[in-house]
Write a protein that holds these residues in place. Structure first.
Motif, PDB file in Angstrom:
ATOM      1  N   HIS A 234      -2.480  22.984  -8.626  1.00  0.00           N
ATOM      2  CA  HIS A 234      -2.955  21.310  -8.488  1.00  0.00           C
ATOM      3  C   HIS A 234      -4.485  21.394  -9.310  1.00  0.00           C
ATOM      4  O   HIS A 234      -5.534  22.495  -9.086  1.00  0.00           O
ATOM      5  CB  HIS A 234      -3.646  21.248  -7.042  1.00  0.00           C
ATOM      6  CG  HIS A 234      -1.971  21.058  -6.304  1.00  0.00           C
ATOM      7  ND1 HIS A 234      -1.964  22.170  -5.642  1.00  0.00           N
ATOM      8  CD2 HIS A 234      -1.635  19.870  -5.494  1.00  0.00           C
ATOM      9  CE1 HIS A 234      -1.189  21.420  -4.746  1.00  0.00           C
ATOM     10  NE2 HIS A 234      -0.753  20.466  -4.495  1.00  0.00           N
TER      11      HIS A 234
ATOM     12  N   PHE B 209      -4.307  14.693  -5.537  1.00  0.00           N
ATOM     13  CA  PHE B 209      -4.110  16.073  -6.806  1.00  0.00           C
ATOM     14  C   PHE B 209      -3.035  16.022  -6.310  1.00  0.00           C
ATOM     15  O   PHE B 209      -2.356  16.315  -5.296  1.00  0.00           O
ATOM     16  CB  PHE B 209      -4.916  17.303  -7.050  1.00  0.00           C
ATOM     17  CG  PHE B 209      -6.413  17.164  -6.678  1.00  0.00           C
ATOM     18  CD1 PHE B 209      -6.824  16.873  -8.357  1.00  0.00           C
ATOM     19  CD2 PHE B 209      -7.331  17.015  -5.903  1.00  0.00           C
ATOM     20  CE1 PHE B 209      -8.204  16.647  -8.268  1.00  0.00           C
ATOM     21  CE2 PHE B 209      -8.429  17.660  -6.140  1.00  0.00           C
ATOM     22  CZ  PHE B 209      -9.214  17.035  -7.290  1.00  0.00           C
TER      23      PHE B 209
ATOM     24  N   THR C 139      -7.270  20.442 -11.358  1.00  0.00           N
ATOM     25  CA  THR C 139      -8.496  19.055 -10.953  1.00  0.00           C
ATOM     26  C   THR C 139      -8.992  18.616 -12.216  1.00  0.00           C
ATOM     27  O   THR C 139      -9.944  17.504 -12.235  1.00  0.00           O
ATOM     28  CB  THR C 139      -9.458  19.514  -9.898  1.00  0.00           C
ATOM     29  OG1 THR C 139      -9.885  21.045 -11.073  1.00  0.00           O
ATOM     30  CG2 THR C 139      -8.507  20.221  -8.832  1.00  0.00           C
TER      31      THR C 139
END
Length: 978
Positions: A593, A518, A595
């Motif tokens: 991050h 990621f 996802t």
């Protein structure tokens, strides 16, 4: 009053050139506020007399109440409340200017400078010029446009690359001037502030002129994408007509090639009054010439505020439920400023973009941000980029671009599609921040892009993976400028089963089956917050996946006319301001991050699979069209889990070769993820639905798969157009039939009125007393309403209990208002009407016989006497009814309230009783002659009691009552506050 010698208002404002400029700016702004008030009072002749030496009483006709209103507005405009003594002491407009400047120095230093919206450029003192023209305190995009158009008139702003490879240069001054022409033309076409104007234009000069012109007019632009695929014209029409209906678009601005399609949409959208060619709109004759070209003087009559809607950004969604993100001026400016701080934007930056202007990343990021910071922008069309991506690079080379942005697929396209021969001599070293956003960022794409273009001067640290969405006015997170992208490699199985992002050791990071990657999209923008929360709405913790929430001044207040979607946007039980993005993410070392989308995650055998990763893997198989793969889950009722379905486009037709491609896809996915897809479907090119910005429509593809119509061929274009034309014709016929029935009803209602008015007038005229006149008028009006089928519903009658005197105030929408009120509530009060009504046939007789009160808007002394008359009536126990807007227009909205009724209530300590009228505007709108069928709702709101200790001259209490009454009326009448 005797003769007046103007005071030396310059003595306190000539210390420095900067202060002098402040005075010029403040004076111009005060002129605008005074003109607007005079226009609302109906004193059009006085509007022309506004100047520095104009006497407030003699020249402008502003009495004591109007002065109070003026003081309140000036206090709001300049964010500094003026002392009460100014009401009594100020004689001229220049006195007001001096009072504002003096008060800002003693009470709130710098307040005036912070509130000044524009001024003439300073030539002699560049430093003062820059300081004065700082836009950090601007509240609206109108102010930004006005500032750039005047202060930077001769500087190039836009370099628009045409289809023939030529370039049109547009200066800030020309943009502002042409936008003024558009605004004037919109006003001529009866587009009012708050109306929505749809803009269906490709990247072109006309788009910039039109969008800016709609802003200057105070209307709400609604950018929608133009038709770009003939074989999808039916789908396009369905989607766009749904958007236009939701937006209530009054006007659709388009281009010559799309006019036919646009006109076919018109019958499908009841609110749409006209379809206009952008060329005719933007090339309208200049209404007025100024120092920098044509300027639209009526723009001064409407001043937007920070909380007003700037434009509507429609997101990708189903055709049946369009979601128009409401973005205010304050939202946009907050996001632009925070983005500028995060990206360290400076005056030397140059932007080059191919992004579509109907998309938030192209409109806000690529244009409005450079507009705010005064940067040059070179634009090419999306089609020019898609057909030859190297054009983006060569534009950056030519203009020495420092900033740019694109979705992930664009970078992949550049890697794959640009030939080496098309890059000879290219220099990309000027790019310092190239943003990658709007869709999931692929770490492999970042690596491939740098590897391919490093030899042309592109630096890895110029890549900036970012995260944003329209609901946040665009940007949410940005990584540090000048740092190479940060890729987090974590244990795949742990993450897919537990949602925990456990980093893998460096030595095993290349073990693809056991690793998922990621990309960090950085930290929240300055002044904004991001939370990652679990299913209970609690913080998920470090490196734990959860829902991404955000809040800050950029966050939308919801979706336009879509209450259900708006409620789903704000998490239940969360603190005020938090917005659920609909995305999943985790936080590591303070960076976010992302996802994937919540609705797109595939749950199979207890593992969370992420469609963009599956699609990337499937796209590696030979024979698959890059960027044309969709992965989704379909519930398997037998196993209780989801089946993994991969749909990929391929040009291959040979059955044997297609089987090999499907097998290759299965192997790629199985090798990387440890499980194969359950279904692989190969379909022809251009079959997967996409959004206008090129994003894959996973949900729609899943619906097609379930319906078994993935491979269904679209009908021929001529048949789609024929169906659309037929549907349009049916709607047109239906509209004409409805209009004919409305005309018949209007004629019937007018005939009934003509037959009703004469005997009614005669009975009232001959009636001996006011009480009998009132009884006859009310009951005969009830008879008329019954004859024309107009139902009147009254809510809140309990607030009328008791016979004590009160001040009724109501919104004013039509001449029909008075008839409805007398029919529904009787006539146990005195109407306050403008003197012109007294001379109207029949109506004047009713009002005279019923003892109603008249006022003369053009005579301040008469207004004073009339105010005293109202107070006398209230003291003697009689109620009065006032329309504090003073007049009405065809356009919806609750206009500004004048203060007379509220002063009378405070002076006599009588309650204000707000009454909201709903439906009368539709029955007989201003500038129409025939009634239309409708029902009317009359809502009597709880009374507002003045503070008993308030003095008759307590202006704060008067204004408090005025604002409270206006707010509650707007809440119940179904129209917005203007």
């Amino acid at each position: 009053m005797g003769s007046h010698t103007p005071r030396d208002t310059n003595s306190a404002a000539v210390a420095t050139p900067s202060t002098q400029l402040d005075r010029v700016a403040v004076q111009e702004q005060v002129f605008d506020v005074v003109r607007q008030l005079l226009a609302e009072l109906g004193s059009q002749r006085a509007v022309q007399a506004v100047r520095g030496s104009a006497h407030l009483d003699r020249d402008l006709g502003l009495g004591s109440l109007e002065r109070v209103e003026l003081m309140v507005r000036l206090g709001d405009e300049f964010r500094t409340p003026l002392p009460d003594r100014v009401v009594a002491e100020a004689d001229t407009v220049d006195d007001l200017v001096a009072a504002l400047l003096n008060h800002s120095r003693t009470a709130a230093p710098g307040a005036i400078a912070a509130a000044v919206r524009y001024a003439a450029p300073a030539v002699s003192d560049p430093a003062a010029h820059r300081e004065l023209h700082s836009l950090e305190h601007a509240e609206t995009l109108q102010e930004v446009l006005r500032h750039r158009g005047r202060a930077d008139a001769d500087r190039p702003h836009l370099y628009v690359r045409e289809e023939d490879e030529s370039t049109t240069t547009i200066t800030f001054g020309e943009l502002y001037a042409r936008a003024g022409r558009v605004a004037a033309e919109l006003a001529r076409r009866q587009v009012a502030p708050g109306d929505t104007v749809a803009i269906m234009l490709p990247t072109s000069c006309e788009f910039f002129y039109t969008f800016a012109g709609v802003l200057l007019a105070g209307a709400i632009p609604v950018p929608i994408y133009p038709p770009f695929r003939a074989d999808r014209i039916a789908e396009y029409a369905e989607r766009q007509s749904a958007i236009l209906r939701n937006a209530g678009a009054r006007l659709l601005v388009t281009f010559r090639e799309a006019e036919t399609v646009a006109r076919l949409l018109r019958p499908l959208v009841p609110s749409l009054a006209d379809v206009v060619n952008a060329t005719r709109l933007t090339e309208a004759p200049a209404p007025e010439s100024g120092a920098h070209g044509a300027e639209w003087s009526p723009v001064r009559a409407h001043r937007a505020h920070g909380d007003d809607i700037a434009f509507l950004q429609y997101t990708s969604g189903s055709t049946g439920e369009p979601k128009g993100v409401v973005l205010t001026h304050a939202n946009l400016l907050a996001n632009i400023r925070a983005t500028g701080e995060a990206l360290q934007i400076c005056p030397d930056d140059v932007v080059v973009s191919w992004l579509p202007l109907y998309h938030d990343m192209g409109l806000i990021g690529a244009w409005l941000t450079p507009l705010y910071f005064g940067l040059p922008l070179a634009v090419i069309s999306p089609l020019a980029f898609l057909t030859r991506p190297e054009r983006w690079f060569w534009a950056a080379h030519q203009h020495r671009a420092t900033l740019g942005a694109a979705p992930n697929f664009a970078y992949e396209l550049c890697v794959r599609k640009i030939a080496e021969r098309d890059l000879e001599g290219l220099d990309l070293s000027s790019w310092r921040a190239l943003l990658n956003g709007a869709e999931p960022v692929n770490s492999e794409t970042l690596e491939r892009f740098v590897k391919r273009f490093a030899r042309y001067g592109f630096r890895p640290e110029a890549q900036l993976p970012v995260y944003g969405l329209a609901e946040a006015s665009l940007a949410v997170t940005v990584p540090p400028v000048g740092r190479a992208p940060r890729v987090d490699r974590v244990e795949r199985r742990r993450f897919e089963r537990e949602g925990r992002a456990v980093p893998v050791p460096v030595e095993t990071a290349s073990d693809a089956p056991n690793v998922i990657s990621f990309v960090s999209v950085g930290r929240p923008l300055p002044g904004h917050e991001v939370r990652i929360v679990d299913a209970r709405g609690q913080d998920a913790g470090e490196r734990v996946e959860g829902a991404l929430w955000f809040r800050g001044p950029s966050a939308t207040r919801g979706y336009y006319k879509n209450e259900a979607a708006t409620q789903a946007l704000f998490p239940q039980g969360a603190a005020v301001g938090w917005v659920d993005s609909g995305d999943r993410a985790y936080q590591a070392d303070g960076e976010i991050h992302v996802t994937g989308r919540v609705k797109d995650i595939i749950i199979k055998a207890g593992r969370n699979l992420y469609p963009h990763e599956v699609e990337e893997l499937a796209g590696r198989a030979a024979g698959v069209r890059k960027g044309c793969v969709v992965a989704f889950g379909v519930t398997d009722e037998d196993s209780g889990t989801e089946r993994l379905v991969v749909v990929a486009e391929s040009r291959e037709r040979d059955p044997g070769r297609r089987a090999q491609i499907a097998q290759a896809i299965t192997e790629e996915v199985s090798t990387a993820l440890g499980l194969p897809p359950d279904v692989v479907e190969l379909i022809p090119p251009h079959s997967i639905p996409k959004t206008s910005s090129g994003k894959l429509r996973r949900a729609e593809t899943r619906d097609l798969y379930r319906a078994g119509s993935l491979n269904a061929r679209a009908a021929p274009t001529w048949r789609q157009v024929a169906r659309l034309g037929m549907a349009s014709g049916v709607h047109t016929l239906s509209r004409k039939v409805r209009r004919a029935l409305e005309v018949l009803y209007g004629v019937y209602a007018a005939v009934v009125f003509g037959c009703w008015i004469v005997p009614t007038w005669l009975l009232v005229y001959l009636a001996p007393g006011r009480k009998l006149c009132a009884w006859l008028t009310s009951n005969l009006l009830k008879l008329y309403m019954a004859l024309v089928g107009c139902r009147i519903r009254v809510r809140g009658r309990e607030h009328l209990r008791g016979n004590h005197a009160r001040v009724f105030v109501s919104n004013h929408t039509s001449y029909f208002d008075v008839l409805v009120l007398m029919a529904a509530l009787g006539v146990n009060y005195r109407f306050v009407s403008k003197v012109e009504v007294r001379s109207m046939p029949f109506i004047g007789t009713f009002l005279r016989k019923l003892g109603h009160v008249w006022f003369d808007r053009s005579d301040p002394e008469a207004r004073l006497r009339q105010a005293e008359e109202l107070e006398q009536l209230l003291r003697h126990g009689e109620s009065v009814w006032v329309f504090p807007e003073g007049t009405f227009t065809p356009h919806e909205g609750v206009r500004a309230f004048q203060l007379g009724a509220f002063k009378a209530a405070v002076t006599t300590h009588r309650p204000i009783c707000p009454v909201a009228l709903r439906g009368t505007r539709k029955f007989l709108r201003d500038a129409t002659y025939l009634p239309r069928p409708t029902s009317v709702t009359l809502t009597i709101c709880p009374p507002l009691e003045p503070i008993r200790s308030a003095a008759p001259s307590d202006w704060q209490e008067i204004v408090r009552l005025r604002d409270a009454a206006r707010a509650v009326i707007a809440q119940h009448c179904g129209e917005p506050i203007i």
